[in-house]
Motif scaffolding. Structure first.
Motif, PDB file in Angstrom:
ATOM      1  N   VAL A 151       0.220 -17.516  -5.928  1.00  0.00           N
ATOM      2  CA  VAL A 151      -0.180 -16.588  -6.978  1.00  0.00           C
ATOM      3  C   VAL A 151      -1.301 -15.645  -6.535  1.00  0.00           C
ATOM      4  O   VAL A 151      -1.617 -14.687  -7.237  1.00  0.00           O
ATOM      5  N   ASN A 152      -1.899 -15.899  -5.377  1.00  0.00           N
ATOM      6  CA  ASN A 152      -3.000 -15.055  -4.907  1.00  0.00           C
ATOM      7  C   ASN A 152      -2.539 -14.002  -3.896  1.00  0.00           C
ATOM      8  O   ASN A 152      -3.354 -13.410  -3.202  1.00  0.00           O
ATOM      9  N   VAL A 153      -1.232 -13.752  -3.826  1.00  0.00           N
ATOM     10  CA  VAL A 153      -0.685 -12.753  -2.907  1.00  0.00           C
ATOM     11  C   VAL A 153      -0.204 -11.539  -3.693  1.00  0.00           C
ATOM     12  O   VAL A 153       0.549 -11.672  -4.655  1.00  0.00           O
ATOM     13  N   ASP A 154      -0.647 -10.375  -3.268  1.00  0.00           N
ATOM     14  CA  ASP A 154      -0.224  -9.110  -3.858  1.00  0.00           C
ATOM     15  C   ASP A 154       0.544  -8.347  -2.778  1.00  0.00           C
ATOM     16  O   ASP A 154      -0.058  -7.776  -1.872  1.00  0.00           O
ATOM     17  N   LEU A 155       1.869  -8.370  -2.865  1.00  0.00           N
ATOM     18  CA  LEU A 155       2.726  -7.700  -1.883  1.00  0.00           C
ATOM     19  C   LEU A 155       2.993  -6.271  -2.327  1.00  0.00           C
ATOM     20  O   LEU A 155       3.433  -6.026  -3.445  1.00  0.00           O
ATOM     21  N   VAL A 156       2.704  -5.331  -1.445  1.00  0.00           N
ATOM     22  CA  VAL A 156       2.921  -3.916  -1.708  1.00  0.00           C
ATOM     23  C   VAL A 156       3.987  -3.435  -0.725  1.00  0.00           C
ATOM     24  O   VAL A 156       3.847  -3.623   0.473  1.00  0.00           O
ATOM     25  N   ASN A 157       5.049  -2.825  -1.260  1.00  0.00           N
ATOM     26  CA  ASN A 157       6.113  -2.302  -0.400  1.00  0.00           C
ATOM     27  C   ASN A 157       5.958  -0.798  -0.258  1.00  0.00           C
ATOM     28  O   ASN A 157       5.854  -0.080  -1.252  1.00  0.00           O
ATOM     29  N   GLY A 158       5.909  -0.344   0.974  1.00  0.00           N
ATOM     30  CA  GLY A 158       5.796   1.084   1.242  1.00  0.00           C
ATOM     31  C   GLY A 158       5.121   1.323   2.574  1.00  0.00           C
ATOM     32  O   GLY A 158       4.628   0.400   3.218  1.00  0.00           O
ATOM     33  N   LEU A 159       5.115   2.569   2.982  1.00  0.00           N
ATOM     34  CA  LEU A 159       4.490   2.939   4.240  1.00  0.00           C
ATOM     35  C   LEU A 159       2.970   2.838   4.132  1.00  0.00           C
ATOM     36  O   LEU A 159       2.389   3.231   3.118  1.00  0.00           O
ATOM     37  N   ILE A 160       2.350   2.332   5.166  1.00  0.00           N
ATOM     38  CA  ILE A 160       0.908   2.096   5.136  1.00  0.00           C
ATOM     39  C   ILE A 160       0.120   3.364   4.845  1.00  0.00           C
ATOM     40  O   ILE A 160      -0.865   3.333   4.114  1.00  0.00           O
ATOM     41  N   GLN A 161       0.563   4.493   5.400  1.00  0.00           N
ATOM     42  CA  GLN A 161      -0.175   5.736   5.171  1.00  0.00           C
ATOM     43  C   GLN A 161      -0.162   6.150   3.698  1.00  0.00           C
ATOM     44  O   GLN A 161      -1.034   6.872   3.248  1.00  0.00           O
ATOM     45  N   ASN A 162       0.815   5.659   2.942  1.00  0.00           N
ATOM     46  CA  ASN A 162       0.898   5.958   1.509  1.00  0.00           C
ATOM     47  C   ASN A 162       0.274   4.876   0.639  1.00  0.00           C
ATOM     48  O   ASN A 162      -0.115   5.144  -0.499  1.00  0.00           O
ATOM     49  N   LYS A 163       0.214   3.659   1.139  1.00  0.00           N
ATOM     50  CA  LYS A 163      -0.176   2.515   0.304  1.00  0.00           C
ATOM     51  C   LYS A 163      -1.555   1.929   0.598  1.00  0.00           C
ATOM     52  O   LYS A 163      -2.093   1.195  -0.215  1.00  0.00           O
ATOM     53  N   LEU A 164      -2.133   2.257   1.750  1.00  0.00           N
ATOM     54  CA  LEU A 164      -3.396   1.630   2.123  1.00  0.00           C
ATOM     55  C   LEU A 164      -4.529   1.954   1.152  1.00  0.00           C
ATOM     56  O   LEU A 164      -5.174   1.043   0.620  1.00  0.00           O
ATOM     57  N   THR A 165      -4.767   3.227   0.899  1.00  0.00           N
ATOM     58  CA  THR A 165      -5.877   3.618   0.015  1.00  0.00           C
ATOM     59  C   THR A 165      -5.726   3.032  -1.394  1.00  0.00           C
ATOM     60  O   THR A 165      -6.670   2.428  -1.912  1.00  0.00           O
ATOM     61  N   PRO A 166      -4.554   3.159  -2.039  1.00  0.00           N
ATOM     62  CA  PRO A 166      -4.416   2.560  -3.383  1.00  0.00           C
ATOM     63  C   PRO A 166      -4.601   1.029  -3.367  1.00  0.00           C
ATOM     64  O   PRO A 166      -5.152   0.480  -4.310  1.00  0.00           O
ATOM     65  N   THR A 167      -4.148   0.386  -2.291  1.00  0.00           N
ATOM     66  CA  THR A 167      -4.283  -1.072  -2.200  1.00  0.00           C
ATOM     67  C   THR A 167      -5.755  -1.459  -2.062  1.00  0.00           C
ATOM     68  O   THR A 167      -6.207  -2.433  -2.671  1.00  0.00           O
ATOM     69  N   LEU A 168      -6.506  -0.710  -1.269  1.00  0.00           N
ATOM     70  CA  LEU A 168      -7.935  -1.001  -1.076  1.00  0.00           C
ATOM     71  C   LEU A 168      -8.730  -0.767  -2.354  1.00  0.00           C
ATOM     72  O   LEU A 168      -9.754  -1.422  -2.574  1.00  0.00           O
ATOM     73  N   LYS A 169      -8.267   0.128  -3.208  1.00  0.00           N
ATOM     74  CA  LYS A 169      -8.987   0.433  -4.447  1.00  0.00           C
ATOM     75  C   LYS A 169      -8.822  -0.642  -5.507  1.00  0.00           C
ATOM     76  O   LYS A 169      -9.587  -0.693  -6.466  1.00  0.00           O
ATOM     77  N   LYS A 170      -7.805  -1.499  -5.373  1.00  0.00           N
ATOM     78  CA  LYS A 170      -7.561  -2.553  -6.368  1.00  0.00           C
ATOM     79  C   LYS A 170      -8.637  -3.623  -6.319  1.00  0.00           C
ATOM     80  O   LYS A 170      -9.141  -4.009  -5.346  1.00  0.00           O
TER      81      LYS A 170
END
Length: 170
Positions: A151-170
């Motif tokens: 339950v402590n895993v947040d999987l994000v699907n997409g290219l890193i250049q598109n998903k890194l910044t939004p993922t870091l902001k969470k």
């Protein structure tokens, strides 16, 4: 994981095999040597069960190579054999997270999620954010996370250049 992470791992493995405990003077390095590099830990059963299933799977999946732009069908076991880390490296990652008391981790290149299992099961880990570009591999990884009740895993699907910044902001 990245080539750089593997290089660091192999450097420490080489260093650990050539340096003895009597030649270590720093308390931090001494503790790191024994608790991370020299300690033997049992492999994580659920992750290793997944690894075995992937390595024995005859299912054909679509593999996208984002560097070359090519897309090919490949047996899952071939994809797994060419991309999964060794058990020893996965265990090393978990021991390292335990030693450093890591509570939040970012993994890029989830692949099939085996290393993610090891990260998620580290003692202090509250959240693992992991990014995978290949939708098929992300789906396979997510199935494993659900099966293992991670339950402590947040999987994000997409290219890193598109998903890194939004993922870091969470």
């Amino acid at each position: 994981l990245s080539q750089r992470a593997h290089s660091i791992y192999h450097f420490f493995r080489h260093w650990a095999s050539t340096v003895g405990p009597n030649s270590i003077h720093s308390p931090f390095v001494f503790q790191f040597y024994f608790e991370v590099l020299k300690r033997k830990t049992k492999p994580l059963e659920e992750a290793e069960r997944l690894r075995k299933n992937f390595l024995n799977s005859h299912e054909e999946v679509l593999i996208e190579d984002f560097k070359s732009g090519k897309t090919t069908y490949q047996k899952l076991k071939v994809a797994a054999a060419g991309s999964l880390s060794k058990k020893s490296f996965s265990s090393f990652l978990q021991r390292l997270c335990n030693f450093l008391e890591v509570s939040i981790a970012l993994e890029t290149g989830t692949n099939l999620g085996v290393n993610t299992h090891y990260l998620a099961k580290a003692h202090f880990m509250k959240r693992v954010a992991t990014i995978e570009g290949n939708k098929i591999l992300a789906t396979e990884a997510q199935k494993g996370f659900l099966k293992s009740n991670l339950v402590n895993v947040d999987l994000v699907n997409g290219l890193i250049q598109n998903k890194l910044t939004p993922t870091l902001k969470k």
